[in-house]
Design a protein around this motif. Structure first.
Motif, short mmCIF file in Angstrom:
data_model
loop_
_atom_site.label_atom_id
_atom_site.label_comp_id
_atom_site.label_asym_id
_atom_site.label_seq_id
_atom_site.Cartn_x
_atom_site.Cartn_y
_atom_site.Cartn_z
N TRP A 1 0.82 -1.22 0.00
CA TRP A 1 0.00 0.00 0.00
C TRP A 1 0.85 1.27 0.00
O TRP A 1 0.32 2.36 0.16
N ASP A 2 2.15 1.13 -0.19
CA ASP A 2 3.05 2.27 -0.18
C ASP A 2 3.19 2.83 -1.59
O ASP A 2 3.73 2.17 -2.48
N LEU A 3 2.72 4.06 -1.81
CA LEU A 3 2.72 4.66 -3.14
C LEU A 3 4.13 4.90 -3.65
O LEU A 3 4.41 4.72 -4.85
N VAL A 4 5.05 5.30 -2.77
CA VAL A 4 6.43 5.56 -3.20
C VAL A 4 7.08 4.27 -3.70
O VAL A 4 7.72 4.26 -4.77
N GLU A 5 6.92 3.19 -2.96
CA GLU A 5 7.49 1.92 -3.39
C GLU A 5 6.86 1.44 -4.69
O GLU A 5 7.55 0.94 -5.58
N TYR A 6 5.56 1.61 -4.81
CA TYR A 6 4.86 1.23 -6.04
C TYR A 6 5.44 1.97 -7.24
O TYR A 6 5.74 1.38 -8.28
N SER A 7 5.66 3.28 -7.09
CA SER A 7 6.20 4.09 -8.18
C SER A 7 7.62 3.68 -8.53
O SER A 7 7.99 3.61 -9.71
N ASP B 1 -4.78 -8.92 -11.52
CA ASP B 1 -4.15 -8.36 -10.33
C ASP B 1 -5.10 -8.37 -9.14
O ASP B 1 -4.68 -8.57 -8.00
N VAL B 2 -6.38 -8.12 -9.40
CA VAL B 2 -7.36 -8.07 -8.31
C VAL B 2 -7.48 -9.44 -7.66
O VAL B 2 -7.48 -9.57 -6.42
N LYS B 3 -7.58 -10.47 -8.47
CA LYS B 3 -7.70 -11.84 -7.94
C LYS B 3 -6.48 -12.23 -7.12
O LYS B 3 -6.58 -12.94 -6.12
N GLU B 4 -5.30 -11.75 -7.56
CA GLU B 4 -4.06 -12.08 -6.85
C GLU B 4 -3.83 -11.19 -5.64
O GLU B 4 -2.85 -11.36 -4.91
N GLY B 5 -4.74 -10.23 -5.44
CA GLY B 5 -4.60 -9.34 -4.30
C GLY B 5 -3.53 -8.28 -4.48
O GLY B 5 -3.10 -7.64 -3.50
N LYS B 6 -3.07 -8.08 -5.71
CA LYS B 6 -2.04 -7.06 -5.97
C LYS B 6 -2.65 -5.67 -5.83
O LYS B 6 -3.78 -5.43 -6.23
N VAL B 7 -1.88 -4.78 -5.28
CA VAL B 7 -2.35 -3.42 -5.03
C VAL B 7 -1.69 -2.48 -6.04
O VAL B 7 -0.47 -2.39 -6.10
N THR B 8 -2.50 -1.80 -6.84
CA THR B 8 -2.00 -0.90 -7.87
C THR B 8 -2.56 0.51 -7.64
O THR B 8 -3.32 0.74 -6.71
N LEU B 9 -2.17 1.46 -8.49
CA LEU B 9 -2.47 2.86 -8.23
C LEU B 9 -3.95 3.16 -7.96
O LEU B 9 -4.25 3.91 -7.03
N PRO B 10 -4.90 2.65 -8.74
CA PRO B 10 -6.30 3.00 -8.47
C PRO B 10 -6.75 2.69 -7.05
O PRO B 10 -7.48 3.49 -6.44
N VAL B 11 -6.29 1.56 -6.52
CA VAL B 11 -6.73 1.20 -5.17
C VAL B 11 -5.87 1.86 -4.09
O VAL B 11 -6.35 2.13 -2.99
N ILE B 12 -4.60 2.12 -4.39
CA ILE B 12 -3.76 2.86 -3.43
C ILE B 12 -4.35 4.25 -3.21
O ILE B 12 -4.44 4.74 -2.09
N TYR B 13 -4.76 4.87 -4.31
CA TYR B 13 -5.37 6.20 -4.22
C TYR B 13 -6.64 6.16 -3.36
O TYR B 13 -6.86 7.04 -2.52
N LYS C 1 -7.39 4.14 -0.99
CA LYS C 1 -7.11 3.96 0.44
C LYS C 1 -6.73 5.29 1.09
O LYS C 1 -7.04 5.54 2.26
N THR C 2 -6.04 6.15 0.32
CA THR C 2 -5.66 7.45 0.90
C THR C 2 -6.90 8.30 1.20
O THR C 2 -6.86 9.14 2.10
N GLU D 1 -11.85 -3.75 2.68
CA GLU D 1 -12.89 -4.16 1.75
C GLU D 1 -12.29 -4.70 0.45
O GLU D 1 -12.81 -5.66 -0.13
N TYR D 2 -11.19 -4.11 0.00
CA TYR D 2 -10.53 -4.59 -1.21
C TYR D 2 -9.97 -5.99 -0.99
O TYR D 2 -10.08 -6.86 -1.87
N ASN D 3 -9.38 -6.22 0.19
CA ASN D 3 -8.84 -7.55 0.49
C ASN D 3 -9.94 -8.60 0.51
O ASN D 3 -9.74 -9.74 0.06
#
Length: 326
Positions: free
Chosen positions: A160-166, A230-242, A244-245, A253-255
């Protein structure tokens, strides 16, 4: 020649050059042993986005078109080899609408095939002069180092870390587009400044491509009402990171949703808010591409090619949109 005609011609040349890359005396015996895997892999062609960028950059900077094809082929083969290994690591069972190489032929054959692809890529680079060849290998090795580090970061990231994701996007997807654009500067002996600007363009386009890929998996899940990709695998990408902020409860709920929840009432914010996350990501894509296109305007190019870089950026996004219903 318009952009659509241009990319179709380049695709044909890359497809032909891929097979030729295995025809050198040193590679032919191994290629013959792996001919069934090569034919299987090559029967399902991808979008050729990265080699297209290499050839486009070569032609725009008045380099030798044939050298651009050789370098673009090296990009395509290198990328194909990386995908084989990525699928093993991620345990992805499909690629380009067919079974992935490891799933079809086993892990051992897949690893050896990825090595063959890398060697074939190197053989195409060796057709260049010594100076250009050295410069090309430097770019490729730099990209290998960046993507390897990006993969290691991804394996241990805080999801869920945006910096690490980027940073991971920059280290993986964006790096290969960056390499593709920079390789296109070699034939014309472009200056360091020009090469850096072209690399920046490639990097930004690569970021936009990955963001669009993130949207695709989420939109598919919404369309089908079941978690996919990605959703099925539980991967967190920009749309969902945003999201959560903005909505702290969204992570929980996403999990739940990614695990295939049956009752959508349990995740009421998913459907209500996901479009907001997609819109934010689409805005990020537009801003990223605008920066890339603006930056490249200062590079001197052959007449008619500068506008193609805007068309190339649109082509990448449009090719992704075709995967989902909009």
């Amino acid at each position: 020649m318009n952009f659509k005609q241009y990319i179709e011609e380049v695709k044909k040349e890359i497809i032909e050059a891929r097979y030729k890359a295995f025809s050198t005396p040193s590679l032919l015996p191994m290629a013959q042993s792996f001919s069934h895997i090569i034919n299987y892999d090559f029967q399902s062609t991808g979008k050729f986005l990265r080699p297209l960028l290499t050839v486009l950059s070569t032609d725009a900077l008045d380099g030798e078109h044939e050298e651009g094809i050789h370098l673009g082929t090296a990009v395509e083969l290198t990328h194909a080899g990386a995908l084989v290994i990525d699928d093993i690591i991620d345990e992805d069972t499909t690629r380009h609408n067919q079974l992935s190489i490891w799933k079809k032929f086993g892990n051992k054959a897949a690893v050896l095939y990825s090595v063959l692809l890398d060697v074939a890529a190197a053989s195409t680079v060796r057709t260049l002069s010594d100076h250009k060849m050295a410069r090309a290998f430097k770019e490729i090795m730099d990209a290998f180092a960046r993507t390897s580090y990006g993969a290691m970061r991804e394996a241990h990231r805080n999801p869920w870390d945006l910096v690490e994701y980027s940073e991971i996007i920059n280290g993986k997807t964006a790096t290969l587009f960056r390499m593709a654009a920079r390789l296109g500067c070699i034939s014309s002996n472009a200056s360091t400044d020009t090469t850096d600007i072209m690399g920046y363009y490639g990097e930004q386009v690569g970021i936009a491509f990955q963001l669009m890929d993130d949207i695709v998996d989420i939109q598919k899940s919404i369309n089908e009402w079941v978690p996919l990709g990605d959703v099925k695998e539980g991967k967190v990408t920009l749309p969902v990171i945003y999201l959560k902020t903005k909505y702290p409860e969204f992570e929980k709920e996403y999990n739940i949703y990614s695990k295939g929840v049956k009752d959508l009432d349990d995740v009421s914010n998913i459907m209500d808010n996901i479009k907001e996350g997609i819109k934010y990501t689409e805005d990020s894509i537009r801003n990223t591409l605008a920066l890339a296109i603006e930056k490249i305007k200062i590079v001197p190019m052959v007449n008619g090619y500068k506008t193609m870089f805007g068309e190339y950026a649109s082509y990448i996004i449009d090719s992704m949109k075709k995967e989902i219903a909009w």
